[in-house]
Design an enzyme around this catalytic site. Structure first.
Site, PDB file in Angstrom:
ATOM      1  CE  LYS A  22      18.901  48.105  32.861  1.00  0.00           C
ATOM      2  NZ  LYS A  22      17.635  47.593  33.408  1.00  0.00           N
ATOM      3  CG  ASN A  23      18.283  43.828  32.207  1.00  0.00           C
ATOM      4  OD1 ASN A  23      18.166  44.831  32.905  1.00  0.00           O
ATOM      5  ND2 ASN A  23      17.687  43.686  31.039  1.00  0.00           N
ATOM      6  CB  CYS A 124       6.708  51.060  33.049  1.00  0.00           C
ATOM      7  SG  CYS A 124       7.656  50.412  31.728  1.00  0.00           S
ATOM      8  NE  ARG A 129       8.136  46.163  32.055  1.00  0.00           N
ATOM      9  CZ  ARG A 129       9.429  46.499  32.060  1.00  0.00           C
ATOM     10  NH1 ARG A 129       9.783  47.735  31.833  1.00  0.00           N
ATOM     11  NH2 ARG A 129      10.340  45.604  32.313  1.00  0.00           N
ATOM     12  CG  ASP A 314      15.781  45.125  26.880  1.00  0.00           C
ATOM     13  OD1 ASP A 314      14.605  45.553  26.841  1.00  0.00           O
ATOM     14  OD2 ASP A 314      16.280  44.619  27.908  1.00  0.00           O
ATOM     15  NE  ARG A 406      15.697  52.984  34.833  1.00  0.00           N
ATOM     16  CZ  ARG A 406      14.650  52.245  34.516  1.00  0.00           C
ATOM     17  NH1 ARG A 406      13.655  52.779  33.857  1.00  0.00           N
ATOM     18  NH2 ARG A 406      14.591  50.982  34.855  1.00  0.00           N
TER      19      ARG A 406
HETATM   20  C1  UD1 Z   1      13.225  42.010  31.787  1.00  0.00           C
HETATM   21  C2  UD1 Z   1      14.335  43.018  31.535  1.00  0.00           C
HETATM   22  C3  UD1 Z   1      13.920  43.992  30.440  1.00  0.00           C
HETATM   23  C4  UD1 Z   1      13.494  43.226  29.188  1.00  0.00           C
HETATM   24  C5  UD1 Z   1      12.445  42.163  29.522  1.00  0.00           C
HETATM   25  C6  UD1 Z   1      12.106  41.275  28.342  1.00  0.00           C
HETATM   26  C7  UD1 Z   1      15.401  43.234  33.682  1.00  0.00           C
HETATM   27  C8  UD1 Z   1      15.660  44.069  34.872  1.00  0.00           C
HETATM   28  N1  UD1 Z   1      14.579  43.740  32.753  1.00  0.00           N
HETATM   29  O1  UD1 Z   1      12.099  42.743  32.246  1.00  0.00           O
HETATM   30  O2  UD1 Z   1      15.033  44.831  30.144  1.00  0.00           O
HETATM   31  O3  UD1 Z   1      12.949  44.126  28.241  1.00  0.00           O
HETATM   32  O4  UD1 Z   1      12.932  41.312  30.580  1.00  0.00           O
HETATM   33  O5  UD1 Z   1      13.256  40.663  27.848  1.00  0.00           O
HETATM   34  O6  UD1 Z   1      15.939  42.149  33.540  1.00  0.00           O
HETATM   35  N2  UD1 Z   1       4.381  40.039  32.253  1.00  0.00           N
HETATM   36  C9  UD1 Z   1       3.117  39.794  32.740  1.00  0.00           C
HETATM   37  N3  UD1 Z   1       2.987  39.446  34.060  1.00  0.00           N
HETATM   38  C10 UD1 Z   1       4.078  39.335  34.891  1.00  0.00           C
HETATM   39  C11 UD1 Z   1       5.366  39.573  34.369  1.00  0.00           C
HETATM   40  C12 UD1 Z   1       5.484  39.913  33.043  1.00  0.00           C
HETATM   41  O7  UD1 Z   1       2.137  39.895  32.016  1.00  0.00           O
HETATM   42  O8  UD1 Z   1       3.890  39.009  36.065  1.00  0.00           O
HETATM   43  C13 UD1 Z   1       4.548  40.422  30.837  1.00  0.00           C
HETATM   44  C14 UD1 Z   1       5.199  41.790  30.664  1.00  0.00           C
HETATM   45  O9  UD1 Z   1       4.256  42.839  30.772  1.00  0.00           O
HETATM   46  C15 UD1 Z   1       5.806  41.677  29.292  1.00  0.00           C
HETATM   47  C16 UD1 Z   1       6.230  40.191  29.234  1.00  0.00           C
HETATM   48  O10 UD1 Z   1       5.461  39.536  30.236  1.00  0.00           O
HETATM   49  O11 UD1 Z   1       4.828  41.921  28.305  1.00  0.00           O
HETATM   50  C17 UD1 Z   1       7.689  39.938  29.484  1.00  0.00           C
HETATM   51  O12 UD1 Z   1       8.066  40.594  30.665  1.00  0.00           O
HETATM   52  P1  UD1 Z   1       9.270  40.080  31.585  1.00  0.00           P
HETATM   53  O13 UD1 Z   1      10.063  39.044  30.868  1.00  0.00           O
HETATM   54  O14 UD1 Z   1       8.737  39.759  32.921  1.00  0.00           O
HETATM   55  O15 UD1 Z   1      10.150  41.404  31.688  1.00  0.00           O
HETATM   56  P2  UD1 Z   1      10.900  41.970  32.960  1.00  0.00           P
HETATM   57  O16 UD1 Z   1      11.432  40.868  33.783  1.00  0.00           O
HETATM   58  O17 UD1 Z   1      10.055  43.012  33.596  1.00  0.00           O
END
Ligand code: UD1
Length: 429
Positions: A22-23, A124, A129, A314, A406
């Protein structure tokens, strides 16, 4: 809302085919926005999140053909996406709020159109996030970004310009958004402290087939030489490593044996090392892996989640369910999300002995869990509760399984074929 009813205590035996990730699939679908030609994705999982992103892309004018046929519904195993013309560069709140990953359209839209409006995803269950890292990095590439009425309004009328982006924190989504944006930016972009997840590698591989020039894949520094245009391509989505880890733990928690066909254990080394330490036996073959217990009861071990190549967040909820039935104590530390222990009170309802202290949970293993009605709070928490239910004595009913839908393709069917007593109780509509 559908529920899943499980009567636990039956060891699982048989084969599970691992679906496409999915990711990995979500950013690959967003990458279709980068070219007017057709992107053909194979090995796509059938999931609610895929359908949600398909709807977002349709709003932008992307034509989707599933298994070769035009269709208005969900994802399929072969999906052709053609963004011949972007008719609308705005992603509406109604769709984005359903799935945060919709923000992945921002980078490609901005790079291709010079303009994009994407709803802020909102909070969320597992944490606040934010998307600040995505926005700051796009600004470094010359975008002007404002937040207005809940929307990210981004423009780069003269196109994006390559630059060095140093991420202050590793973010999978921000790395993906920037990788796509930089592919069409003028000149060279360097992404420093980039995420290294296999899904990033898959996106880079697909972008490369589309004509992008990317080096450093698999390291924390990605260098992208922007090109004026990208073209169509065909790409097979990698197997889902989180699904693989989940079913490996399903085999272990029920003291059964599962062959996970199509699993790529190379994407899951850290988790597999930990699981082996806890008493799993993992045998690799050219078809995938076979997982069982090495002998007797599982052992409590400590785990801390980390960005790739560390133990994936995850898999944390599923691992905690496993440790709840292990011999001895286990410390589980969550370093990625600030509120990812929502499954703990639900596991308590099943008799688990878990104490939370900040970002660490101390799990004292019990011989047996007991079935109970429980509530799923998010995707991976639901999978943890299903695992606990498979091991528990008596009946467990997992409510709110739309979370599970999902991200897990036909989970109850895959488990039932292997001997689980599990059924979906459909809501009377
Ligand atoms: C992706 C995965 C999710 C997984 C996560 C971490 C997808 C669709 N989802 O989510 O399943 O749990 O990686 O491996 O691929 N953060 C910030 N600012 C930002 C972006 C992120 O502070 O602009 C923080 C987030 O709140 C979190 C951390 O960084 O605490 C990591 O998040 P991130 O790696 O961005 O996760 P996703 O890409 O949302």
């Amino acid at each position: 809302m559908d529920r899943i009813r499980i009567r636990g205590g039956r060891p699982l035996h048989g084969q599970v085919r691992i679906s496409g990730s999915k990711n990995a699939a979500l950013p690959l679908m967003a990458a279709a926005l980068l070219t007017e030609e057709t992107l053909r994705l194979t090995n796509l999982p059938h999931l609610a999140d895929i359908a949600t992103l398909a709807n977002v892309l349709r709003q932008h004018g992307v034509e989707l053909r599933i298994n070769g046929e035009a269709e208005g519904g969900s994802g399929g195993s072969v999906l052709e996406l053609t963004a011949a013309r972007i008719i609308n560069a705005r992603a509406e709140y109604e769709l984005v709020r359903k799935m945060r990953a919709s923000v992945l359209v921002l980078g490609p839209l901005l790079a291709r159109q010079g303009y994009a409006e994407v709803s802020l995803p909102g909070g969320c269950a597992i944490g606040t996030r934010p998307v600040d890292l995505h926005l700051k990095a796009l600004e470094t590439l010359g975008a002007r970004i404002e937040l207005e009425e809940g929307y990210i309004k981004a423009e780069a009328p003269n196109g994006l310009k390559g630059a060095e982006v140093v991420f202050p924190k590793v973010s999978v989504g921000a790395t993906e958004n920037l990788l796509m944006a930089a592919a069409l930016a003028a000149g060279e972009t360097r992404l420093v402290n980039a995420a290294r997840e296999p899904e990033i590698g898959d996106l880079a591989a697909c972008l490369t087939k589309m004509g992008a020039a990317i080096t450093g894949v698999g390291t924390d520094t990605l260098t992208i030489q922007g090109v004026a245009r990208l073209h169509g391509a065909e790409h097979a989505v990698i197997p889902d490593r989180i699904e693989t880890g989940t079913y490996a733990m399903a085999a272990a928690i029920t003291d059964g044996e599962l062959e996970l066909v199509g699993a790529d254990v190379g994407q899951l080394r850290a988790a597999m090392e930990k699981l082996t330490e806890a008493g799993l036996r993992v045998v690799e073959s050219n078809r995938g892996i076979t997982v069982s217990r090495s002998n007797g009861r599982l052992r409590g071990i400590d785990v801390s989640t980390d960005p790739y190549p560390g133990f994936p967040t995850d898999l944390q909820a599923q691992f905690m369910a496993l440790m709840a039935t292990a011999d001895g104590a286990s410390m589980v530390t969550e370093t990625i999300f600030e509120n990812r222990f929502m499954h703990v009170p639900e596991l308590h309802r099943m008799g688990a002995n878990i104490t939370i202290d900040g970002s660490t949970a101390l799990v004292r293993g019990r011989e047996r869990l007991v079935g109970a009605p429980v509530m799923a709070s998010d995707l991976r928490a639901s999978a943890g509760l299903v695992l606990a239910g498979l091991a528990a004595e008596g009946e467990t009913v997992v409510n709110r399984v739309y979370h599970l839908d999902r991200g897990y393709e036909h989970m109850e069917e895959k488990l039932a074929v292997c001997g689980a007593d599990i059924e979906r109780v459909r809501e009377n509509r």
